[in-house]
Design a protein around this motif. Structure first.
Motif, short mmCIF file in Angstrom:
data_model
loop_
_atom_site.label_atom_id
_atom_site.label_comp_id
_atom_site.label_asym_id
_atom_site.label_seq_id
_atom_site.Cartn_x
_atom_site.Cartn_y
_atom_site.Cartn_z
N ALA A 1 32.19 -1.34 22.93
CA ALA A 1 33.59 -1.58 22.61
C ALA A 1 33.87 -1.43 21.12
O ALA A 1 34.90 -0.88 20.73
CB ALA A 1 33.99 -2.97 23.10
N THR B 1 42.22 -2.43 24.34
CA THR B 1 42.47 -3.83 24.64
C THR B 1 41.36 -4.36 25.53
O THR B 1 40.73 -3.62 26.29
CB THR B 1 43.83 -4.03 25.35
N ASP B 2 41.12 -5.66 25.43
CA ASP B 2 40.12 -6.30 26.28
C ASP B 2 40.71 -6.53 27.67
O ASP B 2 41.88 -6.89 27.82
CB ASP B 2 39.70 -7.64 25.68
N ILE C 1 36.84 -3.08 28.61
CA ILE C 1 37.95 -2.69 27.75
C ILE C 1 38.84 -1.68 28.47
O ILE C 1 38.42 -1.03 29.42
CB ILE C 1 37.48 -2.05 26.42
#
Length: 153
Positions: free
Chosen positions: A9, A119-120, A125
Motif C-alpha cells: 500500500a 483509500t483504505d 486498498i
C-alpha cells in the motif's frame, strides 16, 4: 515486464498523481472485433460488416466497440505497473468512461495511467486510476476511464 514495480500500500500511495506508462502497442484486428461482437452480442454493422462500414459509415471502415477498447485496460495496465504485496485484486467498477475518438480496425492502441487516489478498505486498498487509451497517430484518445481497482492482503 512492466516499467514500474511497486510493493504494498505504501508503494502504491507513493505513486499517487504520477504519470505511468505507456504500455506496449496492441493491434486492433477485425478478428478481435468480431470475437468481441460474438461474446457480447453487439453485432452492429459499423463493427462487423466490413463492406457496409467501408461504404456507409462516417468512418470509412469498421471501428472497434467502445467497450472492447475499455476492456483492454486489464491487458495493458499490467504492462505499465506491477503491484506486489497483495494476495488478489478485483475490478470494483468505473466512475467515468468516455470514448473521444473511434478506433479504426487496423489501428494500434496503448495505455497510460495515473493513480489518482488510494483509500483504505477492509482488508486492503482501493485505487482510483485514470486510464487513457491512446491511438497511434491520433491526437485524441480512444478512451479515458476512471476505474476503481482493489487489492487485498
Amino acid at each position: 515486464m512492466p516499467a514500474t514495480v511497486i510493493t504494498g500500500a505504501d508503494g502504491v500511495r507513493a505513486l499517487v498523481e504520477t504519470a505511468l506508462g505507456p504500455s506496449g502497442w496492441e493491434l486492433i484486428t477485425q478478428d478481435r472485433v468480431n470475437k468481441f461482437a460474438d461474446a457480447t452480442g453487439d453485432n452492429q454493422w459499423i463493427h462487423v460488416d466490413v463492406a457496409r462500414a467501408t461504404r456507409d459509415s462516417a468512418f470509412g471502415e469498421p471501428i472497434a466497440h467502445g467497450y472492447l477498447t475499455l476492456s483492454l485496460i486489464p491487458l495493458l495496465l499490467p504492462q505499465i505497473v506491477e503491484i506486489r504485496g497483495f494476495t488478489m485484486g478485483v475490478n470494483y467498477g468505473c466512475e467515468k468512461v468516455r470514448f473521444p475518438a473511434p478506433v479504426l480496425v487496423g489501428s494500434r492502441v496503448r495505455a497510460t495511467a495515473v493513480i489518482d487516489e488510494v483509500t483504505d478498505v477492509t482488508g486492503g486498498i482501493q485505487m482510483r486510476i485514470t486510464a487513457t487509451i491512446e491511438i497511434e497517430g491520433n491526437p485524441k484518445p480512444a478512451c479515458v476511464a476512471t476505474v476503481l481497482l482493489r487489492r487485498y492482503v
